[in-house]
Design a protein around this motif. Structure first.
Motif, PDB file in Angstrom:
ATOM      1  N   VAL A   1       7.313 -52.753 -12.725  1.00  0.00           N
ATOM      2  CA  VAL A   1       8.461 -52.971 -13.609  1.00  0.00           C
ATOM      3  C   VAL A   1       9.420 -51.792 -13.460  1.00  0.00           C
ATOM      4  CG1 VAL A   1       9.230 -53.331 -15.984  1.00  0.00           C
ATOM      5  CG2 VAL A   1       7.009 -54.238 -15.246  1.00  0.00           C
ATOM      6  N   LEU A   2      10.664 -52.090 -13.063  1.00  0.00           N
ATOM      7  CA  LEU A   2      11.693 -51.052 -12.949  1.00  0.00           C
ATOM      8  C   LEU A   2      12.664 -51.230 -14.108  1.00  0.00           C
ATOM      9  CD1 LEU A   2      10.677 -51.642  -9.914  1.00  0.00           C
ATOM     10  CD2 LEU A   2      12.762 -50.489  -9.224  1.00  0.00           C
ATOM     11  N   LYS A   3      12.801 -50.190 -14.932  1.00  0.00           N
ATOM     12  CA  LYS A   3      13.746 -50.252 -16.048  1.00  0.00           C
ATOM     13  C   LYS A   3      14.983 -49.460 -15.652  1.00  0.00           C
ATOM     14  CE  LYS A   3      10.506 -51.434 -19.581  1.00  0.00           C
ATOM     15  NZ  LYS A   3       9.579 -50.999 -20.606  1.00  0.00           N
ATOM     16  N   LEU A   4      16.115 -50.171 -15.556  1.00  0.00           N
ATOM     17  CA  LEU A   4      17.346 -49.585 -15.022  1.00  0.00           C
ATOM     18  C   LEU A   4      18.432 -49.509 -16.092  1.00  0.00           C
ATOM     19  CD1 LEU A   4      16.762 -52.228 -12.502  1.00  0.00           C
ATOM     20  CD2 LEU A   4      17.200 -50.033 -11.466  1.00  0.00           C
TER      21      LEU A   4
ATOM     22  N   GLN B   1       7.120 -48.447 -13.902  1.00  0.00           N
ATOM     23  CA  GLN B   1       5.781 -48.518 -14.482  1.00  0.00           C
ATOM     24  C   GLN B   1       4.970 -49.637 -13.850  1.00  0.00           C
ATOM     25  OE1 GLN B   1       7.501 -48.600 -18.542  1.00  0.00           O
ATOM     26  NE2 GLN B   1       5.847 -47.224 -19.124  1.00  0.00           N
ATOM     27  N   ASP B   2       3.664 -49.517 -14.031  1.00  0.00           N
ATOM     28  CA  ASP B   2       2.721 -50.542 -13.604  1.00  0.00           C
ATOM     29  C   ASP B   2       2.566 -51.486 -14.803  1.00  0.00           C
ATOM     30  OD1 ASP B   2       0.392 -51.949 -12.948  1.00  0.00           O
ATOM     31  OD2 ASP B   2      -0.462 -50.243 -11.868  1.00  0.00           O
ATOM     32  N   ARG B   3       2.853 -52.766 -14.605  1.00  0.00           N
ATOM     33  CA  ARG B   3       2.807 -53.679 -15.760  1.00  0.00           C
ATOM     34  C   ARG B   3       1.402 -53.791 -16.347  1.00  0.00           C
ATOM     35  NH1 ARG B   3       4.389 -59.949 -15.230  1.00  0.00           N
ATOM     36  NH2 ARG B   3       2.242 -60.037 -14.475  1.00  0.00           N
TER      37      ARG B   3
ATOM     38  N   ASP C   1       6.424 -43.749  -2.156  1.00  0.00           N
ATOM     39  CA  ASP C   1       5.424 -42.869  -2.784  1.00  0.00           C
ATOM     40  C   ASP C   1       5.024 -43.416  -4.149  1.00  0.00           C
ATOM     41  OD1 ASP C   1       5.298 -41.089  -0.714  1.00  0.00           O
ATOM     42  OD2 ASP C   1       6.643 -39.601  -1.595  1.00  0.00           O
ATOM     43  N   ILE C   2       6.027 -43.829  -4.920  1.00  0.00           N
ATOM     44  CA  ILE C   2       5.747 -44.342  -6.268  1.00  0.00           C
ATOM     45  C   ILE C   2       5.058 -45.706  -6.191  1.00  0.00           C
ATOM     46  CG2 ILE C   2       6.818 -45.211  -8.400  1.00  0.00           C
ATOM     47  CD1 ILE C   2       8.911 -42.921  -8.082  1.00  0.00           C
ATOM     48  N   ALA C   3       5.529 -46.568  -5.295  1.00  0.00           N
ATOM     49  CA  ALA C   3       4.904 -47.898  -5.152  1.00  0.00           C
ATOM     50  C   ALA C   3       3.425 -47.770  -4.809  1.00  0.00           C
ATOM     51  CB  ALA C   3       5.632 -48.699  -4.074  1.00  0.00           C
ATOM     52  N   ALA C   4       3.084 -46.747  -4.018  1.00  0.00           N
ATOM     53  CA  ALA C   4       1.681 -46.537  -3.621  1.00  0.00           C
ATOM     54  C   ALA C   4       0.791 -46.222  -4.825  1.00  0.00           C
ATOM     55  CB  ALA C   4       1.591 -45.414  -2.596  1.00  0.00           C
ATOM     56  N   GLN C   5       1.386 -45.722  -5.921  1.00  0.00           N
ATOM     57  CA  GLN C   5       0.593 -45.370  -7.107  1.00  0.00           C
ATOM     58  C   GLN C   5       0.371 -46.552  -8.048  1.00  0.00           C
ATOM     59  OE1 GLN C   5      -0.724 -42.464  -6.969  1.00  0.00           O
ATOM     60  NE2 GLN C   5       0.551 -42.011  -5.192  1.00  0.00           N
ATOM     61  N   ILE C   6       1.136 -47.641  -7.842  1.00  0.00           N
ATOM     62  CA  ILE C   6       0.998 -48.807  -8.723  1.00  0.00           C
ATOM     63  C   ILE C   6      -0.303 -49.527  -8.382  1.00  0.00           C
ATOM     64  CG2 ILE C   6       2.068 -50.978  -9.474  1.00  0.00           C
ATOM     65  CD1 ILE C   6       3.938 -48.706 -10.147  1.00  0.00           C
ATOM     66  N   GLU C   7      -1.218 -49.597  -9.376  1.00  0.00           N
ATOM     67  CA  GLU C   7      -2.537 -50.192  -9.116  1.00  0.00           C
ATOM     68  C   GLU C   7      -2.510 -51.709  -9.252  1.00  0.00           C
ATOM     69  OE1 GLU C   7      -5.186 -48.360 -11.913  1.00  0.00           O
ATOM     70  OE2 GLU C   7      -4.497 -46.368 -11.379  1.00  0.00           O
TER      71      GLU C   7
ATOM     72  N   LEU D   1       3.553 -43.245 -15.771  1.00  0.00           N
ATOM     73  CA  LEU D   1       4.943 -43.663 -15.592  1.00  0.00           C
ATOM     74  C   LEU D   1       5.619 -42.762 -14.561  1.00  0.00           C
ATOM     75  CD1 LEU D   1       7.127 -41.569 -17.139  1.00  0.00           C
ATOM     76  CD2 LEU D   1       6.133 -42.594 -19.154  1.00  0.00           C
ATOM     77  N   TYR D   2       6.684 -43.294 -13.970  1.00  0.00           N
ATOM     78  CA  TYR D   2       7.396 -42.562 -12.908  1.00  0.00           C
ATOM     79  C   TYR D   2       8.894 -42.660 -13.166  1.00  0.00           C
ATOM     80  CZ  TYR D   2       2.798 -43.477 -11.133  1.00  0.00           C
ATOM     81  OH  TYR D   2       1.448 -43.572 -11.048  1.00  0.00           O
TER      82      TYR D   2
END
Length: 372
Positions: free
Chosen positions: A343-346, A356-358, A332-338, A364-365
């Motif tokens: 970028v996944l901050k862990l 986030q979308d770089r 679901d979140i990947a589908a929102q990245i344009e 942000l998610y």
């Protein structure tokens, strides 16, 4: 009342209003649409007492009048009439029926008096501003998927819209969360929105607005108060009650100190998650991410059906980490990245992850991990 109107125009207008009407109603008048003809215009109105939609189209009116007819039946009749036909709608005050004619087809519908039809009186709207349709569509598209469907936490059953940030960098921010994931999107605060109350727009209203602005063109006028909101989208006016509740302090769950950064090609990542999750169970849906150096291994193990793994090249230079997520939420979140890069901050296997979308700012998610 006698009205002559183009089928295509009437069908489009009924399409806007009839969706609001619930299929099952204990109050008969709520199953109806209010039909009002006056001075070259036909207006249609439907409501479910929480949401009201009005649309107006040009029509030949001789003379005017008003009545109410079953909404879904009226829509189905117009939908099934031949393309390009002229529809004649006639009703008289002394008979409780409305006749609909087109070519050789004729229908007679039972009516209920206009006086029974409820009016969702909007009261005074304290704030009003305008937004380009594309901006409003983006705010909704980026957050709608995270709206909760859990009725007990009713205050999460919508999008929280509010003014945020300092005065010199104020934004209009939309937030939605279901407790497992959070989506936030913002844009510069439009003129007239300063000082607006934080409001929760119900899920059904969000869906209707999204359908009405499908084209993403033009400007939309928004008026709101602490209890109601009104959207004017071309000739369509949608008025809705707001959710009477307090949205949680979502800022506390947005991580600020996640120091491990995973940079991944969005398309490759999305496709890999989709592939390995094929073997996951309906109940589990967990996908494990094992990150070491420049390598990400995605794996799913389902004791009932089997397992799957896939390896991706990534940009990551922190210590190795194993973390699990719900695959559907990740998709679901990947589908929102344009953009092309996510970028996944862990932080660690038990803490929320920031996604986030770089390339695109303003969204942000946050995703809670699962045990794997």
């Amino acid at each position: 009342m006698k009205v002559t109107v183009e089928r295509a125009e009437l069908l489009k207008s009924l399409g806007h209003v009839h969706r609001v009407v619930e299929r099952r109603n204990t109050i008969p008048i709520l199953a109806n649409v209010l039909v009002k003809a006056d001075k070259g215009a036909l207006s249609l109105k439907a409501t479910d007492l929480d949401l009201e939609v009005t649309d107006t189209i040009a029509a030949e009116v001789t003379p005017g009048g008003s009545t109410t007819v079953p909404a879904h039946m009226f829509y189905d009749i117009v939908r099934k009439l031949p393309d390009g036909s002229q529809i004649v709608i006639e009703g008289s005050g002394d008979r409780a029926v409305l006749s609909i004619r087109a070519g050789r087809s004729r229908f007679t519908l039972q009516t209920l008096p206009e006086s029974d039809f409820p009016d969702l009186a909007a009261g005074e709207m304290t704030h009003s501003f305008k937004l380009p349709a594309a901006d409003l569509k983006r705010l909704i598209d980026k957050t709608q998927f995270a709206i909760s469907t859990e009725e007990t936490r009713y205050y999460l059953n919508g999008i929280y819209l509010h003014a945020a940030g300092a005065a010199n960098a104020a934004t209009l921010r939309a937030v939605a969360t279901d407790g497992h994931r959070l989506a936030q999107c913002e844009l510069p605060l439009p003129e007239g929105a300063a000082g607006m109350p934080g409001i929760i727009i119900p899920r059904k209203t969000v869906g209707e607005v999204q359908r009405l602005i499908d084209s993403g063109e033009g400007e939309i006028a928004i008026e709101l108060s602490a209890g109601k909101i009104r959207f004017t989208i071309g000739p369509v006016v949608l008025t809705s009650k707001l959710i009477d509740g307090t949205f949680p302090d979502y800022g506390r769950v947005i991580p600020v100190n996640n120091d491990k950064s995973l940079v991944v090609d969005k398309k490759d990542f999305e496709a890999a998650v989709d592939r390995v999750s094929t073997v996951s169970s309906e109940r589990g849906r967990a996908v494990k991410l094992s990150i070491t150096g420049g390598r990400l291994v995605l794996s799913v193990t389902n004791p009932d059906s089997g397992s799957a793994t896939e390896e991706l090249e990534v940009d990551y230079d922190s210590e190795p980490l194993d973390i699990g997520f719900n695959s559907r939420y990740l998709l679901d979140i990947a589908a929102q990245i344009e953009g092309e890069v996510a970028v996944l901050k862990l932080a660690d296997p038990g803490s929320p992850t920031l996604i986030q979308d770089r390339d695109a700012k303003g969204a942000l998610y946050v995703l809670m991990p699962m045990r794997v």
